[in-house]
Design a protein around this motif. Structure first.
Motif, PDB file in Angstrom:
ATOM      1  N   ILE A 204       0.828  -1.204   0.000  1.00 40.21           N
ATOM      2  CA  ILE A 204       0.000   0.000   0.000  1.00 40.21           C
ATOM      3  C   ILE A 204       0.866   1.258   0.000  1.00 40.21           C
ATOM      4  O   ILE A 204       1.763   1.412   0.829  1.00 40.21           O
ATOM      5  N   THR A 205       0.569   2.164  -0.916  1.00 47.02           N
ATOM      6  CA  THR A 205       1.221   3.468  -0.975  1.00 47.02           C
ATOM      7  C   THR A 205       0.143   4.540  -0.933  1.00 47.02           C
ATOM      8  O   THR A 205      -0.787   4.522  -1.748  1.00 47.02           O
ATOM      9  N   LEU A 206       0.237   5.442   0.036  1.00 48.39           N
ATOM     10  CA  LEU A 206      -0.706   6.544   0.121  1.00 48.39           C
ATOM     11  C   LEU A 206       0.021   7.856  -0.156  1.00 48.39           C
ATOM     12  O   LEU A 206       1.095   8.112   0.388  1.00 48.39           O
ATOM     13  N   LEU A 207      -0.574   8.665  -1.021  1.00 50.69           N
ATOM     14  CA  LEU A 207       0.013   9.939  -1.415  1.00 50.69           C
ATOM     15  C   LEU A 207      -1.011  11.039  -1.155  1.00 50.69           C
ATOM     16  O   LEU A 207      -2.138  10.973  -1.644  1.00 50.69           O
ATOM     17  N   VAL A 208      -0.621  12.052  -0.377  1.00 47.17           N
ATOM     18  CA  VAL A 208      -1.536  13.127  -0.013  1.00 47.17           C
ATOM     19  C   VAL A 208      -1.226  14.384  -0.821  1.00 47.17           C
ATOM     20  O   VAL A 208      -0.077  14.822  -0.896  1.00 47.17           O
ATOM     21  N   ILE A 209      -2.267  14.952  -1.426  1.00 51.49           N
ATOM     22  CA  ILE A 209      -2.135  16.250  -2.087  1.00 51.49           C
ATOM     23  C   ILE A 209      -2.449  17.307  -1.028  1.00 51.49           C
ATOM     24  O   ILE A 209      -3.591  17.402  -0.565  1.00 51.49           O
ATOM     25  N   MET A 263      -1.902  13.684 -10.907  1.00 56.30           N
ATOM     26  CA  MET A 263      -2.293  13.835  -9.509  1.00 56.30           C
ATOM     27  C   MET A 263      -1.190  13.335  -8.586  1.00 56.30           C
ATOM     28  O   MET A 263      -0.935  13.927  -7.526  1.00 56.30           O
ATOM     29  N   GLU A 264      -0.527  12.257  -8.969  1.00 58.92           N
ATOM     30  CA  GLU A 264       0.589  11.750  -8.167  1.00 58.92           C
ATOM     31  C   GLU A 264       1.711  12.779  -8.098  1.00 58.92           C
ATOM     32  O   GLU A 264       2.359  12.949  -7.068  1.00 58.92           O
ATOM     33  N   GLN A 265       1.928  13.478  -9.208  1.00 59.28           N
ATOM     34  CA  GLN A 265       2.982  14.493  -9.236  1.00 59.28           C
ATOM     35  C   GLN A 265       2.666  15.661  -8.305  1.00 59.28           C
ATOM     36  O   GLN A 265       3.572  16.310  -7.773  1.00 59.28           O
ATOM     37  N   ALA A 266       1.370  15.933  -8.095  1.00 58.37           N
ATOM     38  CA  ALA A 266       0.960  17.030  -7.213  1.00 58.37           C
ATOM     39  C   ALA A 266       1.012  16.637  -5.742  1.00 58.37           C
ATOM     40  O   ALA A 266       0.972  17.501  -4.866  1.00 58.37           O
ATOM     41  N   ALA A 267       1.094  15.340  -5.472  1.00 57.33           N
ATOM     42  CA  ALA A 267       1.046  14.849  -4.091  1.00 57.33           C
ATOM     43  C   ALA A 267       2.418  14.853  -3.436  1.00 57.33           C
ATOM     44  O   ALA A 267       3.461  14.884  -4.104  1.00 57.33           O
ATOM     45  N   LEU A 268       2.418  14.794  -2.112  1.00 53.75           N
ATOM     46  CA  LEU A 268       3.653  14.656  -1.346  1.00 53.75           C
ATOM     47  C   LEU A 268       4.221  13.253  -1.534  1.00 53.75           C
ATOM     48  O   LEU A 268       3.470  12.312  -1.822  1.00 53.75           O
ATOM     49  N   PRO A 269       5.520  13.056  -1.349  1.00 52.26           N
ATOM     50  CA  PRO A 269       6.084  11.697  -1.362  1.00 52.26           C
ATOM     51  C   PRO A 269       5.428  10.840  -0.288  1.00 52.26           C
ATOM     52  O   PRO A 269       4.833  11.361   0.660  1.00 52.26           O
ATOM     53  N   ALA A 270       5.536   9.516  -0.420  1.00 50.75           N
ATOM     54  CA  ALA A 270       4.857   8.592   0.494  1.00 50.75           C
ATOM     55  C   ALA A 270       5.208   8.856   1.960  1.00 50.75           C
ATOM     56  O   ALA A 270       4.330   8.868   2.830  1.00 50.75           O
ATOM     57  N   GLY A 271       6.493   9.051   2.248  1.00 49.80           N
ATOM     58  CA  GLY A 271       6.908   9.280   3.635  1.00 49.80           C
ATOM     59  C   GLY A 271       6.322  10.554   4.214  1.00 49.80           C
ATOM     60  O   GLY A 271       5.835  10.574   5.355  1.00 49.80           O
ATOM     61  N   ASP A 272       6.369  11.633   3.432  1.00 45.83           N
ATOM     62  CA  ASP A 272       5.807  12.903   3.893  1.00 45.83           C
ATOM     63  C   ASP A 272       4.285  12.811   4.025  1.00 45.83           C
ATOM     64  O   ASP A 272       3.692  13.436   4.909  1.00 45.83           O
TER      65      ASP A 272
END
Length: 284
Positions: A204-209, A263-272
């Motif tokens: 699972i990878t979650l990316l937050v914009i 949208m992935e490019q607009a999101a923070l990296p997974a760790g952040d």
């Protein structure tokens, strides 16, 4: 082959792809029937998923339609499965809308799933209380039984992320979805903690914009992109006011792939992203 009753989503997709192969080859229904030495009604019934297909028939049609992609032919043959397959979601048939069951089927067989959510958190990662809060806001209002059935079904869908061969999952979430307290602050905090824990799983990878990203492609959209064995068999599911809408035409699929990449490019990296989720959970 005898007519099929209540075809599954996979069988309908197979029928659609067989029709696309014929159309791409420039062969009419009548010509296809002649090449099969059959009546044109057979071809029409196959393409409408009214008549079942065997693996032999799929490969015969692919040969007649001069399909140049062996991987696609194998993937189409794999869609056949048992004539009357039984899966966990069948127990909900007739109890919740058919579109919910089709989502289960698409997710179950997907090789990878990507989702984008800007208001609600992903259904595959919702807690029971959060899901209940969502369903209790449905218009027209659902009965208590309908709410509980939909919650149980939604929790059942989540098994694909924890089974022995879990489905790889990428979830893109806007910060606004993290801060909306569906079910109250306590339920929201539990939900966010659950989300953070889920993001630690290998699949699972979650990316937050974040709000700081400002405007971004796909704002306001809710997208579930389920990858098939080959790109031609990918499926997009969209939530609408009238229920689930499924997209499988080549051009829209390409556009949705591009949208999710932006949208992935607009999101923070997974760790952040994980750090931000835990930070918001502490604020509750």
């Amino acid at each position: 082959m005898a007519p099929r009753h209540a075809p599954t989503a996979r069988h309908r997709r197979l029928a659609t792809e067989v029709r696309r192969l014929r159309e791409q080859a420039g062969i009419s229904v009548q010509q296809a029937a002649s090449l099969l030495n059959a009546d044109r009604t057979l071809v029409s019934n196959i393409e409408a998923a009214r008549t079942g297909l065997s693996e032999e028939r799929v490969r015969q049609l692919a040969s007649i339609y001069r399909c140049p992609e062996p991987a696609l032919i194998d993937a189409l043959a794999s869609l056949i499965g048992p004539r009357r397959p039984t899966h966990w979601w069948d127990e909900y048939r007739g109890k919740i809308p058919e579109g919910h069951l089709e989502v289960s089927e698409v997710e179950h067989f997907a090789t990878r799933i990507r989702t984008a959510q800007t208001v609600h958190l992903p259904g595959l990662l919702q807690t029971e209380d959060y899901a209940r809060a969502i369903f209790e806001l449905t218009i027209p209002k659902l009965s208590r039984l309908e709410v509980e059935l939909r919650i149980a079904h939604r929790l059942g869908r989540q098994k694909i992320l924890t089974r022995s061969s879990p489905t790889p999952y990428v979830g893109i979430i806007h910060e606004v979805a993290l801060r909306l307290n569906f079910g109250g602050r306590g339920a929201a905090r539990t939900q966010l903690e659950h989300l953070a824990e889920a993001s630690e799983r290998d699949n699972i990878t979650l990316l937050v914009i974040p709000f700081s990203a400002g405007g971004f492609h796909g704002a306001g959209q809710s997208v579930l992109y389920a990858e098939g064995a080959v790109p031609q068999l990918d499926t997009v599911q969209l939530d609408t006011e009238l229920g689930s809408h499924f997209v499988d035409a080549p051009t829209p699929l390409t556009n949705y792939r591009s949208l999710l990449e932006l949208m992935e490019q607009a999101a923070l990296p997974a760790g952040d992203s994980q750090t931000l989720i835990r930070s918001i959970a502490r604020e509750q």
